[in-house]
Scaffold this motif. Structure first.
Motif, PDB file in Angstrom:
ATOM      1  N   THR A 110     -33.132 -83.737  32.611  1.00  0.00           N
ATOM      2  CA  THR A 110     -31.859 -83.189  31.742  1.00  0.00           C
ATOM      3  C   THR A 110     -30.637 -82.935  32.564  1.00  0.00           C
ATOM      4  OG1 THR A 110     -31.148 -80.606  31.905  1.00  0.00           O
ATOM      5  CG2 THR A 110     -32.614 -81.081  30.260  1.00  0.00           C
ATOM      6  N   ASN A 114     -28.644 -87.943  28.616  1.00  0.00           N
ATOM      7  CA  ASN A 114     -27.469 -89.677  27.841  1.00  0.00           C
ATOM      8  C   ASN A 114     -27.793 -90.412  28.887  1.00  0.00           C
ATOM      9  OD1 ASN A 114     -27.661 -89.187  24.878  1.00  0.00           O
ATOM     10  ND2 ASN A 114     -26.710 -87.051  25.553  1.00  0.00           N
ATOM     11  N   THR A 172     -22.996 -79.513  23.872  1.00  0.00           N
ATOM     12  CA  THR A 172     -24.078 -78.398  22.850  1.00  0.00           C
ATOM     13  C   THR A 172     -25.162 -78.103  23.736  1.00  0.00           C
ATOM     14  OG1 THR A 172     -25.054 -81.249  22.654  1.00  0.00           O
ATOM     15  CG2 THR A 172     -23.289 -80.939  21.617  1.00  0.00           C
ATOM     16  N   SER A 180     -36.020 -87.673  24.155  1.00  0.00           N
ATOM     17  CA  SER A 180     -36.079 -86.963  22.745  1.00  0.00           C
ATOM     18  C   SER A 180     -35.207 -87.001  21.548  1.00  0.00           C
ATOM     19  CB  SER A 180     -35.014 -86.053  23.824  1.00  0.00           C
ATOM     20  OG  SER A 180     -33.688 -86.173  23.267  1.00  0.00           O
ATOM     21  N   GLY A 214     -28.088 -76.764  34.131  1.00  0.00           N
ATOM     22  CA  GLY A 214     -26.830 -77.122  33.142  1.00  0.00           C
ATOM     23  C   GLY A 214     -27.225 -76.271  31.493  1.00  0.00           C
ATOM     24  N   ASN A 215     -26.562 -76.516  30.613  1.00  0.00           N
ATOM     25  CA  ASN A 215     -26.361 -76.032  29.478  1.00  0.00           C
ATOM     26  C   ASN A 215     -27.164 -76.460  29.080  1.00  0.00           C
ATOM     27  OD1 ASN A 215     -23.910 -74.410  30.174  1.00  0.00           O
ATOM     28  ND2 ASN A 215     -22.916 -76.874  29.734  1.00  0.00           N
ATOM     29  N   VAL A 216     -27.962 -78.006  28.912  1.00  0.00           N
ATOM     30  CA  VAL A 216     -28.847 -78.083  28.111  1.00  0.00           C
ATOM     31  C   VAL A 216     -30.762 -77.349  28.755  1.00  0.00           C
ATOM     32  CG1 VAL A 216     -30.260 -80.707  27.823  1.00  0.00           C
ATOM     33  CG2 VAL A 216     -27.878 -80.196  27.066  1.00  0.00           C
ATOM     34  N   ALA A 237     -24.166 -86.341  34.423  1.00  0.00           N
ATOM     35  CA  ALA A 237     -23.560 -86.240  34.281  1.00  0.00           C
ATOM     36  C   ALA A 237     -23.182 -86.033  32.092  1.00  0.00           C
ATOM     37  CB  ALA A 237     -22.231 -87.654  34.037  1.00  0.00           C
ATOM     38  N   ARG A 238     -22.485 -85.136  31.753  1.00  0.00           N
ATOM     39  CA  ARG A 238     -22.905 -84.961  30.765  1.00  0.00           C
ATOM     40  C   ARG A 238     -21.248 -85.903  29.838  1.00  0.00           C
ATOM     41  NH1 ARG A 238     -19.633 -80.244  29.754  1.00  0.00           N
ATOM     42  NH2 ARG A 238     -20.296 -78.713  31.715  1.00  0.00           N
ATOM     43  N   HIS A 265     -30.149 -93.382  19.374  1.00  0.00           N
ATOM     44  CA  HIS A 265     -29.581 -91.318  19.655  1.00  0.00           C
ATOM     45  C   HIS A 265     -28.568 -91.736  20.072  1.00  0.00           C
ATOM     46  CE1 HIS A 265     -28.831 -87.385  19.944  1.00  0.00           C
ATOM     47  NE2 HIS A 265     -28.265 -87.597  21.603  1.00  0.00           N
ATOM     48  N   VAL A 306     -34.369 -86.382  28.814  1.00  0.00           N
ATOM     49  CA  VAL A 306     -32.601 -85.698  27.432  1.00  0.00           C
ATOM     50  C   VAL A 306     -31.649 -85.801  27.795  1.00  0.00           C
ATOM     51  CG1 VAL A 306     -32.286 -83.298  27.217  1.00  0.00           C
ATOM     52  CG2 VAL A 306     -35.071 -83.813  27.369  1.00  0.00           C
ATOM     53  N   ASP A 347     -31.925 -78.549  40.110  1.00  0.00           N
ATOM     54  CA  ASP A 347     -31.339 -78.711  40.136  1.00  0.00           C
ATOM     55  C   ASP A 347     -30.394 -78.938  41.713  1.00  0.00           C
ATOM     56  OD1 ASP A 347     -28.852 -78.324  37.782  1.00  0.00           O
ATOM     57  OD2 ASP A 347     -28.119 -78.260  40.136  1.00  0.00           O
TER      58      ASP A 347
HETATM   59  P1  6V0 Z   1     -24.629 -79.581  32.916  1.00  0.00           P
HETATM   60  O1  6V0 Z   1     -24.058 -78.510  32.064  1.00  0.00           O
HETATM   61  O2  6V0 Z   1     -23.220 -80.560  33.440  1.00  0.00           O
HETATM   62  O3  6V0 Z   1     -25.772 -80.103  33.642  1.00  0.00           O
HETATM   63  C1  6V0 Z   1     -26.009 -81.335  34.372  1.00  0.00           C
HETATM   64  C2  6V0 Z   1     -27.201 -80.430  35.201  1.00  0.00           C
HETATM   65  O4  6V0 Z   1     -27.436 -81.946  36.441  1.00  0.00           O
HETATM   66  C3  6V0 Z   1     -26.201 -79.738  36.625  1.00  0.00           C
HETATM   67  O5  6V0 Z   1     -26.613 -78.197  36.720  1.00  0.00           O
HETATM   68  C4  6V0 Z   1     -26.223 -80.378  37.328  1.00  0.00           C
HETATM   69  O6  6V0 Z   1     -25.878 -79.306  38.645  1.00  0.00           O
HETATM   70  C5  6V0 Z   1     -27.881 -80.869  37.455  1.00  0.00           C
HETATM   71  N1  6V0 Z   1     -27.875 -82.530  38.753  1.00  0.00           N
HETATM   72  C6  6V0 Z   1     -26.777 -83.257  38.773  1.00  0.00           C
HETATM   73  N2  6V0 Z   1     -27.603 -84.147  39.748  1.00  0.00           N
HETATM   74  C7  6V0 Z   1     -28.667 -83.620  39.454  1.00  0.00           C
HETATM   75  C8  6V0 Z   1     -29.308 -83.736  40.593  1.00  0.00           C
HETATM   76  N3  6V0 Z   1     -29.872 -85.177  41.416  1.00  0.00           N
HETATM   77  N4  6V0 Z   1     -31.103 -83.475  40.753  1.00  0.00           N
HETATM   78  C9  6V0 Z   1     -31.439 -82.220  40.092  1.00  0.00           C
HETATM   79  N5  6V0 Z   1     -30.088 -81.747  39.395  1.00  0.00           N
HETATM   80  C10 6V0 Z   1     -28.606 -82.878  39.294  1.00  0.00           C
HETATM   81  O7  6V0 Z   1     -24.902 -81.081  31.568  1.00  0.00           O
HETATM   82  P2  6V0 Z   1     -25.934 -80.505  29.838  1.00  0.00           P
HETATM   83  O8  6V0 Z   1     -26.838 -79.532  30.576  1.00  0.00           O
HETATM   84  O9  6V0 Z   1     -24.600 -80.240  29.336  1.00  0.00           O
HETATM   85  O10 6V0 Z   1     -26.421 -82.130  29.013  1.00  0.00           O
HETATM   86  C11 6V0 Z   1     -26.856 -82.786  30.714  1.00  0.00           C
HETATM   87  C12 6V0 Z   1     -27.764 -84.035  29.718  1.00  0.00           C
HETATM   88  O11 6V0 Z   1     -28.250 -83.845  28.587  1.00  0.00           O
HETATM   89  C13 6V0 Z   1     -26.378 -84.975  29.469  1.00  0.00           C
HETATM   90  O12 6V0 Z   1     -27.013 -86.547  29.868  1.00  0.00           O
HETATM   91  C14 6V0 Z   1     -26.214 -84.820  28.211  1.00  0.00           C
HETATM   92  O13 6V0 Z   1     -24.875 -85.593  27.140  1.00  0.00           O
HETATM   93  C15 6V0 Z   1     -27.685 -84.975  27.542  1.00  0.00           C
HETATM   94  N6  6V0 Z   1     -27.542 -84.676  26.561  1.00  0.00           N
HETATM   95  C16 6V0 Z   1     -28.438 -84.821  25.301  1.00  0.00           C
HETATM   96  C17 6V0 Z   1     -29.114 -84.521  24.358  1.00  0.00           C
HETATM   97  C18 6V0 Z   1     -29.835 -85.548  23.847  1.00  0.00           C
HETATM   98  O14 6V0 Z   1     -30.417 -85.237  22.326  1.00  0.00           O
HETATM   99  N7  6V0 Z   1     -31.131 -85.970  23.902  1.00  0.00           N
HETATM  100  C19 6V0 Z   1     -28.108 -83.366  23.813  1.00  0.00           C
HETATM  101  C20 6V0 Z   1     -27.333 -83.365  24.527  1.00  0.00           C
HETATM  102  C21 6V0 Z   1     -27.243 -83.194  25.456  1.00  0.00           C
END
Ligand code: 6V0
Length: 332
Positions: free
Chosen positions: A94, A137, A247, A160, A28-30, A97-98, A192, A135, A51
């Motif tokens: 990473t 949350n 983010t 992280s 995803g984005n992160v 769900a975000r 965090h 990473v 993914d």
């Molecule tokens: P996003 O853009 O929705 O990406 C999440 C990805 O996970 C998607 O591409 C999904 O397809 C994939 N996914 C879902 N289920 C599965 C699975 N079972 N197996 C493999 N892939 C899967 O979210 P984003 O990238 O923005 O954020 C990801 C996570 O990082 C979230 O939980 C955020 O809250 C967290 N962050 C943590 C931070 C930190 O400082 N620790 C900072 C920013 C975001």
């Protein structure tokens, strides 16, 4: 006829040569910000993306591969099958769900614990010696969940944590004083999230301890000014999410920075989520939260004994209780 003629009979590569493989779970984005920072900083020989969405995954892999002419050579692979991660030195998770705008990180918990049950066991199966860097949350609780599900020693499971919060903190202080954030040594520890703790008493800029400097020079400051800076750190993520939906860049740099310290055995001190029981008077159960930890090739090498005043220690302990309350409700 071969394209290249060998100049000597080719010897196989030495088995002791270091070959670094990093897997990023969740494209995803992160995950993609982390992947692209790892590539531009030349941190891996092999980079793997996993993914659940096959098309998105393939698209991201091709897009990165097409940058090959502008980057150090890295083999980039992607698959929905975890077999592709086999032999990883570092697995960065990473997926998840975000946060929705305004949603607290802790609300994500139950959704993400279920995902981790599908993610951690195959990572462990294919890379039993890997370091897990969490990473998603709420990161402190999911680091605990990953530790439990993996059966790994606690030095090889790291969250992280507040590495990113501390960068936001250093940026704000640096901005205030008009210096480089790299010359500001300042830690946010604890959860965090909303109960994080700013360690004002140990901040130094260019080696000068800031609070004692202000006292010595009899420069008056409002406690509120300090609290507002910390509040701005906490609000930072919410603000970015409100404005752009997620983010990515700062967390990408923050995690790539951790990857460098770990894989290059840099032994730098980072505020990251580690098992905290027994440190700074934290008791009552296994809890992961951020403490200034010394990191190297084998993961967490130790926790630094930084100065905390009574109020900071009390706040840290209360942050630990907040997290423990939630982990206590999980069945893992
Ligand atoms: P996003 O853009 O929705 O990406 C999440 C990805 O996970 C998607 O591409 C999904 O397809 C994939 N996914 C879902 N289920 C599965 C699975 N079972 N197996 C493999 N892939 C899967 O979210 P984003 O990238 O923005 O954020 C990801 C996570 O990082 C979230 O939980 C955020 O809250 C967290 N962050 C943590 C931070 C930190 O400082 N620790 C900072 C920013 C975001």
């Amino acid at each position: 006829q071969a394209f290249f003629r060998p100049i000597i009979s080719a010897a196989p590569p030495s088995p002791t040569k270091r070959h670094t493989k990093i897997s990023v779970i969740g494209a995803g984005n992160v995950g993609m910000a982390i992947a692209q920072t790892i590539l531009t900083q030349d941190l891996a020989d092999e980079l793997v993306l996993v993914d659940a969405k096959a098309d998105k995954l393939l698209g991201e892999m091709l897009d990165l591969q097409h940058a090959a002419a502008f980057l150090p050579r890295t083999k980039i692979m992607a698959d929905v099958d975890y077999a592709v991660t086999a032999g990883s030195d570092l697995c960065i998770v990473t997926a998840g769900a975000r946060q929705m705008p305004g949603e607290a990180r802790l609300n994500l918990l139950h959704r993400n614990v279920a995902l981790y049950r599908a993610i951690v066991p195959p990572l462990v199966k294919y890379s039993p010696e890997t370091i897990l860097l969490i990473v998603s949350n709420p990161v402190d609780i999911l680091t605990y969940v990953a530790w439990k599900l993996s059966g790994f020693p606690s030095n090889r499971v790291i969250g992280s944590g507040t590495n990113l919060d501390s960068s936001r903190f250093r940026f704000l202080i640096a901005d205030h004083l008009d210096v480089s954030a790299q010359d500001v040594q300042a830690y946010i520890v604890g959860e965090h999230g909303d109960s994080s703790v700013a360690l004002w008493s140990s901040i130094s800029v260019g080696g000068v301890p800031i609070l004692s400097f202000l006292h010595k020079q009899e420069i008056f400051y409002e406690k509120e000014t300090l609290e507002n800076i910390h509040k701005e750190v906490i609000d930072g993520a919410y603000q970015v999410i409100r404005l752009k939906g997620y983010t990515s860049w700062a967390i990408g740099y923050s995690v790539a920075n951790l990857a460098r310290t770990l894989l290059r055995d840099q032994r730098r001190i980072h505020p990251v989520s580690v098992i905290a029981k027994g440190f700074y008077g934290i008791e009552g159960g296994d809890v992961f939260l951020s403490l200034p930890a010394r990191l190297g090739r084998s993961g967490v090498l130790g926790v630094a004994n930084v100065h905390m005043n009574d109020e900071e220690t009390r706040r840290l302990q209360s942050s630990a209780e907040t997290i423990l309350e939630l982990t206590g409700q999980l069945e893992i």
